[in-house]
Design a protein around this motif. Structure first.
Motif, PDB file in Angstrom:
ATOM      1  N   LEU A   1       0.852  -1.227  -0.166  1.00 54.79           N
ATOM      2  CA  LEU A   1       0.080   0.093   0.102  1.00 54.79           C
ATOM      3  C   LEU A   1       0.952   1.323  -0.183  1.00 54.79           C
ATOM      4  CD1 LEU A   1      -2.783  -1.140   2.516  1.00 54.79           C
ATOM      5  CD2 LEU A   1      -2.832  -1.112  -0.143  1.00 54.79           C
ATOM      6  N   ASP A   2       1.921   1.382   0.357  1.00 52.03           N
ATOM      7  CA  ASP A   2       2.744   2.535   0.661  1.00 52.03           C
ATOM      8  C   ASP A   2       2.864   3.336  -0.704  1.00 52.03           C
ATOM      9  OD1 ASP A   2       3.647   3.716   2.968  1.00 52.03           O
ATOM     10  OD2 ASP A   2       5.154   2.257   3.438  1.00 52.03           O
ATOM     11  N   PRO A   3       3.669   2.337  -1.746  1.00 53.51           N
ATOM     12  CA  PRO A   3       3.806   3.108  -2.959  1.00 53.51           C
ATOM     13  C   PRO A   3       2.535   3.449  -3.836  1.00 53.51           C
ATOM     14  CG  PRO A   3       4.483   0.733  -3.065  1.00 53.51           C
ATOM     15  CD  PRO A   3       4.125   1.018  -1.650  1.00 53.51           C
ATOM     16  N   LEU A   4       1.541   2.589  -3.424  1.00 59.39           N
ATOM     17  CA  LEU A   4       0.266   3.125  -3.913  1.00 59.39           C
ATOM     18  C   LEU A   4      -0.406   4.296  -3.632  1.00 59.39           C
ATOM     19  CD1 LEU A   4      -2.097   1.835  -5.670  1.00 59.39           C
ATOM     20  CD2 LEU A   4      -2.991   0.617  -3.802  1.00 59.39           C
ATOM     21  N   PHE A   5      -0.454   4.421  -2.235  1.00 57.86           N
ATOM     22  CA  PHE A   5      -1.160   5.526  -1.430  1.00 57.86           C
ATOM     23  C   PHE A   5      -0.125   6.718  -2.082  1.00 57.86           C
ATOM     24  CE2 PHE A   5      -3.593   3.030   1.718  1.00 57.86           C
ATOM     25  CZ  PHE A   5      -4.458   2.690   0.715  1.00 57.86           C
ATOM     26  N   ILE A   6       1.117   6.716  -1.829  1.00 55.91           N
ATOM     27  CA  ILE A   6       1.917   7.817  -1.708  1.00 55.91           C
ATOM     28  C   ILE A   6       2.025   8.268  -3.079  1.00 55.91           C
ATOM     29  CG2 ILE A   6       4.211   8.610  -1.499  1.00 55.91           C
ATOM     30  CD1 ILE A   6       4.431   6.348   0.973  1.00 55.91           C
ATOM     31  N   TYR A   7       2.586   7.478  -3.915  1.00 56.46           N
ATOM     32  CA  TYR A   7       2.758   8.140  -5.446  1.00 56.46           C
ATOM     33  C   TYR A   7       1.496   7.654  -6.489  1.00 56.46           C
ATOM     34  CZ  TYR A   7       7.289   8.644  -3.544  1.00 56.46           C
ATOM     35  OH  TYR A   7       8.372   8.798  -2.971  1.00 56.46           O
ATOM     36  N   VAL A   8       1.150   6.618  -6.476  1.00 50.41           N
ATOM     37  CA  VAL A   8       0.070   6.198  -7.610  1.00 50.41           C
ATOM     38  C   VAL A   8      -1.127   6.892  -7.318  1.00 50.41           C
ATOM     39  CG1 VAL A   8      -1.426   4.590  -8.566  1.00 50.41           C
ATOM     40  CG2 VAL A   8       0.727   3.795  -7.826  1.00 50.41           C
ATOM     41  N   LEU A   9      -1.795   7.202  -5.902  1.00 51.30           N
ATOM     42  CA  LEU A   9      -2.966   8.051  -5.652  1.00 51.30           C
ATOM     43  C   LEU A   9      -2.627   9.228  -5.256  1.00 51.30           C
ATOM     44  CD1 LEU A   9      -5.090   5.338  -3.450  1.00 51.30           C
ATOM     45  CD2 LEU A   9      -5.092   5.873  -6.065  1.00 51.30           C
TER      46      LEU A   9
ATOM     47  N   LEU B   1      -1.133  10.841  -2.892  1.00 57.79           N
ATOM     48  CA  LEU B   1      -1.267  11.135  -1.418  1.00 57.79           C
ATOM     49  C   LEU B   1      -0.319  11.587  -0.697  1.00 57.79           C
ATOM     50  CD1 LEU B   1      -4.291   8.528  -0.502  1.00 57.79           C
ATOM     51  CD2 LEU B   1      -4.587  10.809  -1.127  1.00 57.79           C
ATOM     52  N   GLY B   2       0.904  11.630  -1.176  1.00 62.23           N
ATOM     53  CA  GLY B   2       2.209  11.913  -0.470  1.00 62.23           C
ATOM     54  C   GLY B   2       2.391  11.612   1.108  1.00 62.23           C
ATOM     55  N   SER B   3       2.599  12.309   1.803  1.00 58.68           N
ATOM     56  CA  SER B   3       2.968  11.917   3.517  1.00 58.68           C
ATOM     57  C   SER B   3       1.576  11.177   4.010  1.00 58.68           C
ATOM     58  CB  SER B   3       3.438  13.175   4.288  1.00 58.68           C
ATOM     59  OG  SER B   3       4.572  13.949   3.784  1.00 58.68           O
TER      60      SER B   3
ATOM     61  N   LEU C   1      -1.617   6.288   5.990  1.00 54.03           N
ATOM     62  CA  LEU C   1      -2.796   5.757   5.667  1.00 54.03           C
ATOM     63  C   LEU C   1      -2.611   4.391   5.434  1.00 54.03           C
ATOM     64  CD1 LEU C   1      -4.977   8.092   3.247  1.00 54.03           C
ATOM     65  CD2 LEU C   1      -5.826   7.181   5.724  1.00 54.03           C
ATOM     66  N   ALA C   2      -1.331   4.237   4.761  1.00 54.59           N
ATOM     67  CA  ALA C   2      -0.990   2.691   4.346  1.00 54.59           C
ATOM     68  C   ALA C   2      -0.702   1.797   5.743  1.00 54.59           C
ATOM     69  CB  ALA C   2       0.338   2.766   3.559  1.00 54.59           C
ATOM     70  N   THR C   3      -0.089   2.533   6.611  1.00 58.55           N
ATOM     71  CA  THR C   3       0.367   1.869   8.072  1.00 58.55           C
ATOM     72  C   THR C   3      -0.931   1.778   8.704  1.00 58.55           C
ATOM     73  OG1 THR C   3       2.179   3.455   7.996  1.00 58.55           O
ATOM     74  CG2 THR C   3       1.670   2.685  10.069  1.00 58.55           C
ATOM     75  N   ILE C   4      -1.972   2.546   8.781  1.00 58.86           N
ATOM     76  CA  ILE C   4      -3.104   2.459   9.534  1.00 58.86           C
ATOM     77  C   ILE C   4      -4.050   1.182   8.865  1.00 58.86           C
ATOM     78  CG2 ILE C   4      -5.415   3.081   9.955  1.00 58.86           C
ATOM     79  CD1 ILE C   4      -3.296   4.480  11.892  1.00 58.86           C
ATOM     80  N   VAL C   5      -3.988   1.284   7.758  1.00 59.69           N
ATOM     81  CA  VAL C   5      -4.994  -0.012   6.878  1.00 59.69           C
ATOM     82  C   VAL C   5      -4.109  -1.456   7.365  1.00 59.69           C
ATOM     83  CG1 VAL C   5      -5.449  -0.969   4.763  1.00 59.69           C
ATOM     84  CG2 VAL C   5      -5.962   1.556   5.245  1.00 59.69           C
ATOM     85  N   SER C   6      -2.801  -1.217   7.308  1.00 61.33           N
ATOM     86  CA  SER C   6      -2.199  -2.442   7.517  1.00 61.33           C
ATOM     87  C   SER C   6      -2.261  -3.064   9.006  1.00 61.33           C
ATOM     88  CB  SER C   6      -0.568  -2.242   7.303  1.00 61.33           C
ATOM     89  OG  SER C   6      -0.413  -1.898   5.829  1.00 61.33           O
ATOM     90  N   ALA C   7      -2.185  -1.973  10.022  1.00 62.89           N
ATOM     91  CA  ALA C   7      -2.209  -2.299  11.321  1.00 62.89           C
ATOM     92  C   ALA C   7      -3.787  -2.859  11.440  1.00 62.89           C
ATOM     93  CB  ALA C   7      -2.072  -0.994  12.253  1.00 62.89           C
TER      94      ALA C   7
END
Length: 454
Positions: free
Chosen positions: A180-188, A190-192, A197-203
């Motif tokens: 999710l990190d590269p997907l949320f940060i760069y593909v979508l 969303l940056g920082s 968000l990736a960390t929260i969904v993973s947790a």
């Protein structure tokens, strides 16, 4: 499987510490990889983003620390019931722990969202790095409940000696984070905010798996029946007498990091903060195996203390200390030898390449404390296992706030050594406090053995 875990906890302490430490170690290294993965992807966003997230670090440490601390309270309470062969007590402890996780997550979410901007400004954040910090922190604090039940639930499993499933849940979480990190940060784009968000969904993935085992599949040693739940203040206090001081442990470390950030910001500005933030990610990753060994000692010492077996208590501590020193030494050698290559992980763009020499210097100096930190951390976890959370908290204050803050301020600012003085102070303060902590732990064990007559 549950009964095998319980018998292991009650058996040979050296074997128990070694067997339990390995899956915890893997689990915690995976946890720490959140930071590493986030750091690698965020590095592409530039120095302001790195610094902004760095300013959020001490607040995130509080968030994560409370969840881990309350989980430690559950581990201590349940393991002592296991040692005393009180199954019903262990069941009640697990049910009360879940209630405590829920209440704490609601309170902390409200508080952290209210204070994040004033705190970031107090640390020295401004302009673009302040904006990046808020962008990263807000989703993180909104999703606090996922961390609370993920880390807290792992504490319940550790209390009954089931370290493997806590590890499996973390594998789910880290795998999700890596995707999710590269997907949320760069593909979508969303940056920082995408990183948090990736960390929260993973947790949330990790928490869901653990709650499924405990509440739905019901194949754990503890049997939690929420329909028959009756609040028992004694059980809640038993968890909180370790959980609150253990949570305060991380608060004190966060306070110390806040002071380091102020010192570093004064000396090196954004460059110093970005260097520290990147180096600290690797330091925290390196310290995870030592935390794992300590967590295993907490579970085994809790069982030994519940069974009033002073010999097993002493052996669990000494074996954990030797294990921690050996691991800490190995990790230190790796960090020193490969510091430039590791530094490049967080400074691979043209804008951030100038950080490599300072991150390298941080790793080669600050990591020198790791071998003896293995002895100190194991001793702190021993107190938690015995249900003496306040003593563990006292040693965190001595190590981070008294010795290390004093050393960093004296060497970095008073003597004018600059950033090198800060890095040296981190090592000197922690080494000194760890030696004293180990000596006090042996004194405590001698008193306990006299009391138990074993």
């Amino acid at each position: 499987m549950a009964n095998k875990n319980v018998e292991l906890m009650r058996g040979n302490p050296e074997k128990a510490v070694k067997t339990l430490a390995i899956p915890i170690m893997i689990s915690m290294l995976l946890t720490a990889s959140y930071n590493i993965i986030d750091g690698i992807w965020v590095a592409g966003l530039g120095q302001a983003a790195i610094a902004g997230i760095g300013f959020v670090t001490p607040i995130f440490m509080i968030l994560n620390g409370v969840s881990v601390g309350l989980g430690s309270g559950a581990t201590s309470s349940i393991s002592r019931f296991v040692g005393a062969k009180n199954h019903e007590g262990a069941n009640k402890s697990a049910a009360h722990a879940l209630l405590i996780f829920l209440v704490a997550s609601i309170i902390l979410t409200v508080v952290l969202l209210s204070v994040q901007e004033p705190l970031l400004r107090a640390y020295g954040a401004s302009g673009q790095n302040l904006a990046e910090g808020i962008k990263y922190g807000t989703p993180l604090f909104l999703g606090l409940i996922a961390f609370m039940f993920g880390n807290g639930g792992s504490g319940i499993l550790r209390g009954e000696g089931d370290m493997k499933r806590a590890m499996y849940a973390m594998i789910v979480s880290v795998t999700l984070n890596a995707i999710l990190d590269p997907l949320f940060i760069y593909v979508l784009g969303l940056g920082s905010a995408g990183a948090s968000l990736a960390t929260i969904v993973s947790a949330l993935g990790s928490a869901s798996v653990i709650l499924y085992w405990i509440l739905i599949k019901k194949d754990t040693y503890v049997n939690v029946n929420l329909k028959e739940f009756k609040f028992d203040s004694k059980i809640a206090k038993d968890i909180l007498k370790v959980g609150i001081p253990a949570s305060m442990d991380m608060f004190m470390m966060s306070l110390a990091v806040s002071l380091y950030l102020m010192f570093i910001s004064t000396i090196g500005g954004e460059y110093g903060i970005a260097s520290f933030t990147s180096g600290q990610r690797l330091y925290l990753f390196a310290i995870m195996p030592l935390t794992a060994i300590g967590s295993a000692v907490a579970a085994v010492s809790g069982s030994a203390y519940g069974a009033k077996n002073g010999d097993y208590l002493s052996r669990a501590h000494l074996y954990g200390v030797k294990f921690g020193i050996a691991f800490g030494t190995a990790v230190t050698i790796i960090l020193i030898a490969f510091a430039p290559q590791l530094a490049t992980l967080f400074a691979y763009t043209k804008e951030t390449a100038a950080l490599v020499p300072e991150i390298t210097r941080f790793l080669r100096i600050a990591s020198l404390c790791l071998p003896l930190t293995g002895a100190g951390m194991t001793s702190s976890f021993l107190y938690q296992g015995m249900g003496k959370g306040t003593i563990s908290l006292m040693w965190t204050i001595i190590r981070e706030v008294i010795f290390t803050v004093t050393a960093t301020y004296t060497l970095g600012i008073v003597l004018g050594w600059g950033l090198v003085g800060i890095w040296t102070g981190l090592a000197v303060g922690r080494i000194t406090a760890s030696i004293l902590n180990f000596a006090f732990a042996r004194f405590t064990i001698r008193k306990v053995r006299e009391k138990f007559g074993t």
